[in-house]
Design a protein around this motif. Structure first.
Motif, PDB file in Angstrom:
ATOM      1  N   ARG A 233      15.468  -2.360 -13.878  1.00  0.00           N
ATOM      2  CA  ARG A 233      16.884  -2.356 -13.479  1.00  0.00           C
ATOM      3  C   ARG A 233      17.858  -2.065 -14.604  1.00  0.00           C
ATOM      4  NH1 ARG A 233      18.801  -6.919 -12.371  1.00  0.00           N
ATOM      5  NH2 ARG A 233      17.151  -8.286 -13.112  1.00  0.00           N
ATOM      6  N   GLY A 234      17.517  -2.409 -15.831  1.00  0.00           N
ATOM      7  CA  GLY A 234      18.464  -2.231 -16.925  1.00  0.00           C
ATOM      8  C   GLY A 234      17.856  -2.600 -18.262  1.00  0.00           C
ATOM      9  N   MET A 235      18.688  -2.552 -19.289  1.00  0.00           N
ATOM     10  CA  MET A 235      18.207  -2.779 -20.658  1.00  0.00           C
ATOM     11  C   MET A 235      19.290  -3.475 -21.463  1.00  0.00           C
ATOM     12  SD  MET A 235      16.751   0.107 -23.301  1.00  0.00           S
ATOM     13  CE  MET A 235      18.180   1.184 -23.023  1.00  0.00           C
ATOM     14  N   LYS A 236      18.876  -4.427 -22.293  1.00  0.00           N
ATOM     15  CA  LYS A 236      19.795  -5.167 -23.160  1.00  0.00           C
ATOM     16  C   LYS A 236      19.302  -5.049 -24.594  1.00  0.00           C
ATOM     17  CE  LYS A 236      21.916  -9.743 -23.694  1.00  0.00           C
ATOM     18  NZ  LYS A 236      21.953 -11.130 -23.166  1.00  0.00           N
ATOM     19  N   ILE A 237      20.203  -4.670 -25.500  1.00  0.00           N
ATOM     20  CA  ILE A 237      19.860  -4.502 -26.923  1.00  0.00           C
ATOM     21  C   ILE A 237      20.689  -5.481 -27.724  1.00  0.00           C
ATOM     22  CG2 ILE A 237      19.701  -2.911 -28.862  1.00  0.00           C
ATOM     23  CD1 ILE A 237      20.210  -1.398 -25.502  1.00  0.00           C
ATOM     24  N   THR A 238      20.039  -6.205 -28.643  1.00  0.00           N
ATOM     25  CA  THR A 238      20.719  -7.225 -29.448  1.00  0.00           C
ATOM     26  C   THR A 238      20.285  -7.087 -30.899  1.00  0.00           C
ATOM     27  OG1 THR A 238      20.663  -8.738 -27.564  1.00  0.00           O
ATOM     28  CG2 THR A 238      21.199  -9.682 -29.709  1.00  0.00           C
ATOM     29  N   LEU A 239      21.262  -7.147 -31.816  1.00  0.00           N
ATOM     30  CA  LEU A 239      20.982  -7.275 -33.241  1.00  0.00           C
ATOM     31  C   LEU A 239      21.170  -8.736 -33.609  1.00  0.00           C
ATOM     32  CD1 LEU A 239      20.457  -6.115 -36.096  1.00  0.00           C
ATOM     33  CD2 LEU A 239      22.933  -5.781 -36.301  1.00  0.00           C
ATOM     34  N   THR A 240      20.108  -9.374 -34.109  1.00  0.00           N
ATOM     35  CA  THR A 240      20.114 -10.805 -34.370  1.00  0.00           C
ATOM     36  C   THR A 240      19.909 -11.073 -35.854  1.00  0.00           C
ATOM     37  OG1 THR A 240      19.153 -11.180 -32.186  1.00  0.00           O
ATOM     38  CG2 THR A 240      19.089 -13.024 -33.724  1.00  0.00           C
ATOM     39  N   GLN A 241      20.681 -12.008 -36.364  1.00  0.00           N
ATOM     40  CA  GLN A 241      20.540 -12.453 -37.757  1.00  0.00           C
ATOM     41  C   GLN A 241      19.730 -13.753 -37.786  1.00  0.00           C
ATOM     42  OE1 GLN A 241      23.712 -14.780 -39.948  1.00  0.00           O
ATOM     43  NE2 GLN A 241      23.979 -12.800 -40.990  1.00  0.00           N
ATOM     44  N   VAL A 254      21.363 -16.030 -35.021  1.00  0.00           N
ATOM     45  CA  VAL A 254      22.722 -15.821 -34.518  1.00  0.00           C
ATOM     46  C   VAL A 254      22.841 -14.366 -34.078  1.00  0.00           C
ATOM     47  CG1 VAL A 254      25.184 -15.948 -35.058  1.00  0.00           C
ATOM     48  CG2 VAL A 254      23.596 -17.516 -36.179  1.00  0.00           C
ATOM     49  N   PRO A 255      23.255 -14.097 -32.835  1.00  0.00           N
ATOM     50  CA  PRO A 255      23.459 -12.704 -32.419  1.00  0.00           C
ATOM     51  C   PRO A 255      24.656 -12.095 -33.140  1.00  0.00           C
ATOM     52  CG  PRO A 255      24.175 -14.214 -30.695  1.00  0.00           C
ATOM     53  CD  PRO A 255      23.517 -15.053 -31.740  1.00  0.00           C
ATOM     54  N   VAL A 256      24.452 -10.906 -33.699  1.00  0.00           N
ATOM     55  CA  VAL A 256      25.517 -10.210 -34.423  1.00  0.00           C
ATOM     56  C   VAL A 256      26.263  -9.271 -33.495  1.00  0.00           C
ATOM     57  CG1 VAL A 256      26.026  -8.631 -36.324  1.00  0.00           C
ATOM     58  CG2 VAL A 256      24.270 -10.397 -36.608  1.00  0.00           C
ATOM     59  N   ASN A 257      25.503  -8.477 -32.745  1.00  0.00           N
ATOM     60  CA  ASN A 257      26.103  -7.509 -31.828  1.00  0.00           C
ATOM     61  C   ASN A 257      25.115  -7.272 -30.688  1.00  0.00           C
ATOM     62  OD1 ASN A 257      27.806  -5.688 -30.664  1.00  0.00           O
ATOM     63  ND2 ASN A 257      27.899  -4.290 -32.411  1.00  0.00           N
ATOM     64  N   ARG A 258      25.632  -6.992 -29.506  1.00  0.00           N
ATOM     65  CA  ARG A 258      24.755  -6.759 -28.367  1.00  0.00           C
ATOM     66  C   ARG A 258      25.407  -5.792 -27.403  1.00  0.00           C
ATOM     67  NH1 ARG A 258      24.262 -12.613 -25.735  1.00  0.00           N
ATOM     68  NH2 ARG A 258      24.090 -13.143 -27.933  1.00  0.00           N
ATOM     69  N   MET A 259      24.580  -5.143 -26.600  1.00  0.00           N
ATOM     70  CA  MET A 259      25.077  -4.243 -25.572  1.00  0.00           C
ATOM     71  C   MET A 259      24.087  -4.235 -24.413  1.00  0.00           C
ATOM     72  SD  MET A 259      24.253  -0.394 -26.965  1.00  0.00           S
ATOM     73  CE  MET A 259      24.705   0.265 -25.375  1.00  0.00           C
ATOM     74  N   GLU A 260      24.593  -3.943 -23.229  1.00  0.00           N
ATOM     75  CA  GLU A 260      23.756  -3.831 -22.041  1.00  0.00           C
ATOM     76  C   GLU A 260      24.073  -2.511 -21.377  1.00  0.00           C
ATOM     77  OE1 GLU A 260      22.564  -6.511 -18.099  1.00  0.00           O
ATOM     78  OE2 GLU A 260      23.816  -7.327 -19.715  1.00  0.00           O
ATOM     79  N   THR A 261      23.041  -1.766 -21.019  1.00  0.00           N
ATOM     80  CA  THR A 261      23.254  -0.447 -20.432  1.00  0.00           C
ATOM     81  C   THR A 261      22.463  -0.320 -19.135  1.00  0.00           C
ATOM     82  OG1 THR A 261      23.015   1.937 -20.779  1.00  0.00           O
ATOM     83  CG2 THR A 261      21.383   0.524 -21.840  1.00  0.00           C
ATOM     84  N   HIS A 262      23.075   0.407 -18.184  1.00  0.00           N
ATOM     85  CA  HIS A 262      22.417   0.729 -16.920  1.00  0.00           C
ATOM     86  C   HIS A 262      22.377   2.241 -16.716  1.00  0.00           C
ATOM     87  CE1 HIS A 262      22.258  -3.471 -15.559  1.00  0.00           C
ATOM     88  NE2 HIS A 262      23.456  -3.603 -16.121  1.00  0.00           N
ATOM     89  N   THR A 263      22.724   2.993 -17.778  1.00  0.00           N
ATOM     90  CA  THR A 263      22.680   4.448 -17.699  1.00  0.00           C
ATOM     91  C   THR A 263      21.224   4.905 -17.608  1.00  0.00           C
ATOM     92  OG1 THR A 263      24.689   4.586 -19.042  1.00  0.00           O
ATOM     93  CG2 THR A 263      23.357   6.586 -18.843  1.00  0.00           C
ATOM     94  N   GLY A 264      20.910   5.692 -16.577  1.00  0.00           N
ATOM     95  CA  GLY A 264      19.545   6.166 -16.376  1.00  0.00           C
ATOM     96  C   GLY A 264      18.673   5.209 -15.601  1.00  0.00           C
ATOM     97  N   PHE A 265      19.214   4.072 -15.217  1.00  0.00           N
ATOM     98  CA  PHE A 265      18.471   3.072 -14.461  1.00  0.00           C
ATOM     99  C   PHE A 265      18.942   3.094 -13.006  1.00  0.00           C
ATOM    100  CE2 PHE A 265      18.277   1.699 -18.845  1.00  0.00           C
ATOM    101  CZ  PHE A 265      16.965   1.252 -18.998  1.00  0.00           C
ATOM    102  N   PRO A 266      18.118   2.628 -12.071  1.00  0.00           N
ATOM    103  CA  PRO A 266      16.780   2.061 -12.280  1.00  0.00           C
ATOM    104  C   PRO A 266      15.737   3.136 -12.544  1.00  0.00           C
ATOM    105  CG  PRO A 266      17.287   2.115  -9.948  1.00  0.00           C
ATOM    106  CD  PRO A 266      18.537   2.572 -10.652  1.00  0.00           C
ATOM    107  N   ILE A 267      14.656   2.722 -13.198  1.00  0.00           N
ATOM    108  CA  ILE A 267      13.513   3.592 -13.429  1.00  0.00           C
ATOM    109  C   ILE A 267      12.473   3.251 -12.374  1.00  0.00           C
ATOM    110  CG2 ILE A 267      11.789   4.378 -15.082  1.00  0.00           C
ATOM    111  CD1 ILE A 267      13.545   3.332 -17.317  1.00  0.00           C
TER     112      ILE A 267
END
Length: 387
Positions: A233-241, A254-267
């Protein structure tokens, strides 16, 4: 020791105006194989020079790992270590002087006392753990400073009026490729079967660069192949310290930055997706992110993400301070499974330090005066007189 002209000279004077510290820089770089030494000088008012007065200089590191408000019944939540010390008016002047030291000695004569400090190995770089704005007291982290103080007739407790504390910043940077930290491959592949479902999901995560600086875009290439009978259904990317104290157990993330994308989904089952996303590793400006380890540039008072801790020899990772690391997590969300199914991959990444002078412009020449420090804490000065 080779001499070189300094672009700028920082000065700081004791409240009584009798002693002045001259230092050409506030940042000192640990190249893993060697650390930039401290070559500075102090100038003393001629009327203040006395045979029974000792003028001492110390290089001190302090690690705070708990709130000052919690220090009750003698509990001390910080550690302090003296890295180097000298009584400048009781030792001969070195023949090897930098250009700044030689010029000060020529101008002020025998009231100028140059000194040279070498950083010992195993000292952690400067950093601060951000705390809520409502919280008072000194924040957790590690700081380094030069302390100048005067003792009269063998006393062990100087007066605040004759004391200087000057903060310096220790940062780590790669030296040569052979002497830098171990190279971590910037790619990982996972093949995960889904619980109580048919088939598996394959995912490859590849970083374009293994190391980036604060504010530099981090490019992440992701390839997904859905060999299951479920939709992704989707994807979540997180940069964690991640960070931990070198002398205690436990680690904080501690999460530094995160994003969630649904572009190209669902697969759909049997489908594939190749996608490139971008995260910017950066300390939040304007607001403090509680628990985040940052490096506060002492010259510009601007916060950057605390750099990853580097080791010349990974088998010897014992330092005095905090150990910092970063990881990129990519998590896929799979739909319509009896249990909440996720597929996750993680890739290590280095956040490397950039010198303050590379971010901000400084005066090309001249003298910058630093404001007085009204919060000087005294301690036992007996280490300054060790032979």
């Amino acid at each position: 020791m080779s001499s070189s002209a300094a672009d700028s000279v920082f000065t700081k004077m004791t409240p009584n105006g009798k002693i002045t510290l001259f230092i050409p820089q506030r940042e000192f770089v640990d190249y893993l194989s060697w650390i930039q030494p401290i070559d500075a000088a102090i100038v003393v008012d001629r009327e203040y020079v006395h045979p029974e007065r000792s003028i001492a200089v110390q290089l001190v590191s302090t690690v705070r790992y708990g709130r000052e408000d919690d220090e009750v019944m003698g509990l001390n939540l910080s550690k302090e270590i003296c890295l180097a010390n000298v009584i400048v008016n009781k030792v001969p002047i070195s023949e090897h002087l930098t250009e700044m030291q030689a010029n000060l000695l020529r101008i002020y004569g025998d009231t100028c006392y140059p000194f040279h400090f070498e950083w010992p190995s195993g000292i952690g770089p400067s950093l601060t753990i951000q705390q809520p704005s409502a919280m008072k007291g000194e924040p957790c982290g590690i700081k380094h400073f030069i302390e100048v103080f005067c003792l009269y007739r063998g006393s062990c407790q100087p007066h605040k009026r004759s004391t200087i504390q000057f903060d310096v910043d220790l940062i780590q940077r790669h030296g040569s490729a052979e002497k830098s930290a171990v190279w971590i491959p910037p790619a990982v592949t996972v093949s995960r079967p889904l619980l109580l479902a048919l088939g598996r999901v394959d995912m490859e995560v590849c970083l374009e660069k293994t190391s980036v600086v604060d504010g530099e875009p981090l490019i992440i290439n992701i390839s997904i192949t859905n060999q299951s009978n479920k939709n992704i259904r989707g994807m979540k990317i997180t940069l964690t310290q991640f960070y931990k104290l070198s002398f205690s157990e436990g680690k904080r993330k501690v999460p530094v930055n995160r994003m969630e994308t649904h572009t190209g989904f669902p697969i759909a089952p049997g489908g594939t997706l190749n996608q490139t996303v971008m995260l910017v590793p950066r300390a939040t400006t304007g607001t403090k992110q509680e628990g985040l380890a940052v490096r506060r540039c002492v010259s510009s008072n601007v916060s950057q993400l605390a750099p990853s801790t580097l080791f010349a020899d990974p088998s010897h990772s014992d330092i005095f301070g905090f150990i910092i690391s970063y990881r990129v997590h990519v998590k896929l969300k799979v739909s319509q499974t009896p249990l909440k199914a996720t597929v996750m991959a993680e890739v290590p990444v280095f956040i490397v330090a950039k010198r303050d002078s590379e971010h901000f412009s400084h005066q090309p020449s001249g003298i910058e005066k630093c404001p007085g420090d009204s919060s000087i804490n005294f301690r036992n000065r007996s280490t300054a007189f060790s032979k």
